[in-house]
Write a protein that holds these residues in place. Structure first.
Motif, PDB file in Angstrom:
ATOM      1  N   ILE A 230       0.714  -1.403   0.113  1.00 34.81           N
ATOM      2  CA  ILE A 230       0.241   0.118  -0.041  1.00 34.81           C
ATOM      3  C   ILE A 230       0.863   1.198   0.564  1.00 34.81           C
ATOM      4  O   ILE A 230       0.585   2.606  -0.211  1.00 34.81           O
ATOM      5  N   GLY A 231       2.499   1.324   0.400  1.00 35.12           N
ATOM      6  CA  GLY A 231       3.103   2.322   0.536  1.00 35.12           C
ATOM      7  C   GLY A 231       2.622   3.203   1.382  1.00 35.12           C
ATOM      8  O   GLY A 231       2.997   4.619   1.233  1.00 35.12           O
ATOM      9  N   THR A 232       1.861   2.905   2.582  1.00 36.99           N
ATOM     10  CA  THR A 232       1.646   4.092   3.847  1.00 36.99           C
ATOM     11  C   THR A 232       1.368   3.203   4.906  1.00 36.99           C
ATOM     12  O   THR A 232       0.988   2.155   5.011  1.00 36.99           O
ATOM     13  N   GLU A 233       1.395   3.722   6.472  1.00 38.16           N
ATOM     14  CA  GLU A 233       0.854   3.529   7.048  1.00 38.16           C
ATOM     15  C   GLU A 233      -1.010   2.021   6.869  1.00 38.16           C
ATOM     16  O   GLU A 233      -1.549   2.895   6.749  1.00 38.16           O
ATOM     17  N   ILE A 234      -0.885   1.392   7.963  1.00 29.65           N
ATOM     18  CA  ILE A 234      -2.383   1.018   7.688  1.00 29.65           C
ATOM     19  C   ILE A 234      -2.848   0.797   9.445  1.00 29.65           C
ATOM     20  O   ILE A 234      -1.825  -0.188   9.698  1.00 29.65           O
ATOM     21  N   LYS A 235      -3.840   0.153   9.703  1.00 32.17           N
ATOM     22  CA  LYS A 235      -4.556  -0.435  10.433  1.00 32.17           C
ATOM     23  C   LYS A 235      -5.632  -1.533  10.036  1.00 32.17           C
ATOM     24  O   LYS A 235      -6.533  -1.051   9.330  1.00 32.17           O
ATOM     25  N   ALA A 236      -5.240  -2.298  10.677  1.00 29.89           N
ATOM     26  CA  ALA A 236      -5.374  -3.674  10.365  1.00 29.89           C
ATOM     27  C   ALA A 236      -6.582  -4.238  11.622  1.00 29.89           C
ATOM     28  O   ALA A 236      -6.088  -5.274  12.559  1.00 29.89           O
ATOM     29  N   GLU A 237      -8.164  -3.460  11.939  1.00 29.65           N
ATOM     30  CA  GLU A 237      -8.777  -4.930  12.946  1.00 29.65           C
ATOM     31  C   GLU A 237     -10.138  -4.954  12.903  1.00 29.65           C
ATOM     32  O   GLU A 237     -10.618  -4.226  12.204  1.00 29.65           O
ATOM     33  N   LYS A 238     -10.205  -5.976  13.743  1.00 26.34           N
ATOM     34  CA  LYS A 238     -12.167  -6.034  14.013  1.00 26.34           C
ATOM     35  C   LYS A 238     -12.798  -4.638  14.696  1.00 26.34           C
ATOM     36  O   LYS A 238     -12.202  -3.984  15.321  1.00 26.34           O
ATOM     37  N   VAL A 239     -14.105  -4.081  13.804  1.00 19.81           N
ATOM     38  CA  VAL A 239     -15.151  -2.795  14.512  1.00 19.81           C
ATOM     39  C   VAL A 239     -15.278  -3.354  15.888  1.00 19.81           C
ATOM     40  O   VAL A 239     -15.999  -5.196  15.890  1.00 19.81           O
ATOM     41  N   ASN A 240     -15.194  -2.374  16.999  1.00 22.04           N
ATOM     42  CA  ASN A 240     -16.129  -2.786  18.206  1.00 22.04           C
ATOM     43  C   ASN A 240     -17.244  -2.042  18.143  1.00 22.04           C
ATOM     44  O   ASN A 240     -17.226  -1.450  17.748  1.00 22.04           O
ATOM     45  N   TYR A 241     -18.151  -3.041  19.168  1.00 19.68           N
ATOM     46  CA  TYR A 241     -19.472  -2.560  18.809  1.00 19.68           C
ATOM     47  C   TYR A 241     -20.025  -2.417  20.172  1.00 19.68           C
ATOM     48  O   TYR A 241     -19.829  -2.921  21.011  1.00 19.68           O
ATOM     49  N   PHE A 242     -20.341  -1.038  20.137  1.00 21.61           N
ATOM     50  CA  PHE A 242     -21.729  -0.720  21.403  1.00 21.61           C
ATOM     51  C   PHE A 242     -22.533   0.328  21.616  1.00 21.61           C
ATOM     52  O   PHE A 242     -23.095   0.239  20.539  1.00 21.61           O
ATOM     53  N   HIS A 243     -23.142  -0.042  22.460  1.00 16.89           N
ATOM     54  CA  HIS A 243     -24.560   1.124  22.303  1.00 16.89           C
ATOM     55  C   HIS A 243     -24.567   2.313  22.288  1.00 16.89           C
ATOM     56  O   HIS A 243     -24.964   3.409  23.508  1.00 16.89           O
TER      57      HIS A 243
ATOM     58  N   GLU B 202     -23.675  -5.332  14.281  1.00 17.45           N
ATOM     59  CA  GLU B 202     -22.901  -6.159  14.988  1.00 17.45           C
ATOM     60  C   GLU B 202     -22.777  -7.038  14.340  1.00 17.45           C
ATOM     61  O   GLU B 202     -21.868  -8.043  14.284  1.00 17.45           O
ATOM     62  N   GLN B 203     -24.423  -7.825  13.193  1.00 16.24           N
ATOM     63  CA  GLN B 203     -24.109  -8.561  12.722  1.00 16.24           C
ATOM     64  C   GLN B 203     -22.872  -8.349  11.401  1.00 16.24           C
ATOM     65  O   GLN B 203     -22.739  -9.585  10.894  1.00 16.24           O
ATOM     66  N   GLU B 204     -23.320  -7.393  11.049  1.00 20.10           N
ATOM     67  CA  GLU B 204     -22.124  -7.625   9.818  1.00 20.10           C
ATOM     68  C   GLU B 204     -20.343  -8.043  10.108  1.00 20.10           C
ATOM     69  O   GLU B 204     -19.317  -8.265   9.353  1.00 20.10           O
ATOM     70  N   GLN B 205     -19.409  -7.870  11.417  1.00 17.19           N
ATOM     71  CA  GLN B 205     -18.725  -8.125  11.850  1.00 17.19           C
ATOM     72  C   GLN B 205     -17.476  -7.939  11.415  1.00 17.19           C
ATOM     73  O   GLN B 205     -16.799  -8.744  10.345  1.00 17.19           O
ATOM     74  N   GLU B 206     -17.817  -6.743  11.461  1.00 14.46           N
ATOM     75  CA  GLU B 206     -16.856  -6.202  10.324  1.00 14.46           C
ATOM     76  C   GLU B 206     -15.174  -6.099  10.700  1.00 14.46           C
ATOM     77  O   GLU B 206     -15.024  -6.534  11.718  1.00 14.46           O
ATOM     78  N   TYR B 207     -14.282  -6.632   9.798  1.00 12.01           N
ATOM     79  CA  TYR B 207     -12.458  -6.304  10.051  1.00 12.01           C
ATOM     80  C   TYR B 207     -12.071  -5.352   9.194  1.00 12.01           C
ATOM     81  O   TYR B 207     -13.038  -4.898   8.150  1.00 12.01           O
ATOM     82  N   ARG B 208     -11.567  -4.266   9.344  1.00  9.56           N
ATOM     83  CA  ARG B 208     -11.529  -3.128   8.607  1.00  9.56           C
ATOM     84  C   ARG B 208     -10.342  -2.838   8.281  1.00  9.56           C
ATOM     85  O   ARG B 208      -8.960  -3.401   9.566  1.00  9.56           O
ATOM     86  N   ILE B 209      -9.916  -2.231   7.429  1.00  6.98           N
ATOM     87  CA  ILE B 209      -8.362  -2.175   6.783  1.00  6.98           C
ATOM     88  C   ILE B 209      -8.216  -0.245   7.246  1.00  6.98           C
ATOM     89  O   ILE B 209      -9.304   0.076   6.031  1.00  6.98           O
ATOM     90  N   VAL B 210      -7.707   0.454   7.617  1.00  7.41           N
ATOM     91  CA  VAL B 210      -7.704   2.371   8.052  1.00  7.41           C
ATOM     92  C   VAL B 210      -6.494   2.126   7.196  1.00  7.41           C
ATOM     93  O   VAL B 210      -5.658   2.049   7.834  1.00  7.41           O
ATOM     94  N   LEU B 211      -6.404   3.666   6.609  1.00 10.28           N
ATOM     95  CA  LEU B 211      -4.608   4.615   5.888  1.00 10.28           C
ATOM     96  C   LEU B 211      -5.172   5.949   6.315  1.00 10.28           C
ATOM     97  O   LEU B 211      -5.707   6.705   6.179  1.00 10.28           O
ATOM     98  N   PRO B 212      -4.610   5.568   7.797  1.00 10.87           N
ATOM     99  CA  PRO B 212      -4.738   6.615   9.469  1.00 10.87           C
ATOM    100  C   PRO B 212      -4.152   8.176   8.316  1.00 10.87           C
ATOM    101  O   PRO B 212      -4.372   9.293   9.018  1.00 10.87           O
ATOM    102  N   ASN B 213      -2.801   7.648   7.440  1.00  9.92           N
ATOM    103  CA  ASN B 213      -2.360   8.882   6.963  1.00  9.92           C
ATOM    104  C   ASN B 213      -3.238   9.524   5.796  1.00  9.92           C
ATOM    105  O   ASN B 213      -2.372  10.576   5.026  1.00  9.92           O
ATOM    106  N   GLU B 214      -3.780   9.386   4.897  1.00  6.36           N
ATOM    107  CA  GLU B 214      -4.373   9.509   4.073  1.00  6.36           C
ATOM    108  C   GLU B 214      -5.406  10.403   4.171  1.00  6.36           C
ATOM    109  O   GLU B 214      -6.005   9.736   4.891  1.00  6.36           O
ATOM    110  N   THR B 215      -5.883  11.454   3.004  1.00  5.92           N
ATOM    111  CA  THR B 215      -7.676  11.767   2.823  1.00  5.92           C
ATOM    112  C   THR B 215      -7.850  11.264   1.455  1.00  5.92           C
ATOM    113  O   THR B 215      -6.979  11.920   0.220  1.00  5.92           O
TER     114      THR B 215
END
Length: 251
Positions: A148-161, A212-225
């Motif tokens: 990707i050429g830039t920092e990535i954050k890859a984590e599962k999504v946390n679900y709250f009320h 929450e039933q989407e059980q998301e896992y996400r890749i985010v590029l925090p230094n990109e817009t």
């Protein structure tokens, strides 16, 4: 991510063909707002994306530099959006866990989603006609990191009320999750939590239990817009299968 057995990407076949060819198509929070607000598709869209709801018994707004009090009010309930996260590129997938699998007659572990989860996918992604199956999640994420050429954050999504407010225990846990990078301070008989812009990406891994039933896992590029959707080329070390959605659910 050892607890994740597979990653799935639901969508239109033509878009998934681009994915398995090595193109990660990312959207930003503004896109998700529009899907819910304008297209009225809650699930694929989310007006709380890159934001949260703030419930308070008493609220004071201060200038961040001078600490001058700008406004005061009593009980408050408002939508708060985290501006630095609004245009960060986000790529979303569905995480398959042990509970989503069964063992077939050969002893192999295969995907076996519940009827409720299948229905959620149909409702939240009404235009999806296929699914890309990623049976090696860690290797896939490593391919993205290397390419990707830039920092990535890859984590599962946390679900709250989130929509029920921070007066709930779950809401307090959500606040602590968002503000985990700065130690809380005792101030005037209360506790002050601080959320720094450098960690704005955390809000993109925090969603309401509605999803929450989407059980998301996400890749985010925090230094990109990005101003709109954008594809990022990735050198994939494996080939991935695309399956017709009805066939996948029926089998």
């Amino acid at each position: 991510m050892a607890d994740i057995k597979y990653l799935l990407k639901f969508g239109k076949r033509e878009h998934l063909e681009s994915l398995v060819s090595g193109n990660i198509y990312c959207s930003n929070a503004i896109t998700f707002w529009g899907i819910e607000d304008k297209l009225k598709i809650k699930g694929q869209g989310d007006i709380l994306e890159a934001g949260t709801r703030m419930f308070a018994q008493k609220m004071i707004m201060q200038h961040p530099d001078t600490k001058e009090v700008i406004a005061k009010c009593g009980k408050a309930n408002g939508l708060v959006r985290i501006e630095p996260a609004e245009k960060m590129p986000v790529f979303c997938m569905f995480a398959v866990y042990e509970d989503d699998c069964k063992v077939d007659i050969t002893g192999a572990s295969i995907i076996n989603l519940s009827d409720d989860k299948k229905q959620t996918i149909r409702e939240h992604f009404p235009n999806a006609d296929a699914v890309a199956v990623i049976p090696n999640p860690e290797e896939f994420i490593e391919d993205v990191k290397r390419s990707i050429g830039t920092e990535i954050k890859a984590e599962k999504v946390n679900y709250f009320h989130i929509d029920k407010g921070y007066e709930t225990t779950d809401g307090e846990i959500a606040m602590k999750y968002l503000m985990q990078d700065a130690s809380p301070e005792k101030v005037d008989g209360g506790i002050r939590y601080t959320f720094y812009a450098d960690y704005a990406f955390r809000v993109l891994f925090c969603k309401d239990v509605f999803f929450e039933q989407e059980q998301e896992y996400r890749i985010v590029l925090p230094n990109e817009t990005i101003e709109a959707g954008k594809s990022y080329p990735v050198r994939l070390s494996k080939d991935y299968e695309i399956i017709d959605l009805h066939t996948f659910f029926d089998n």
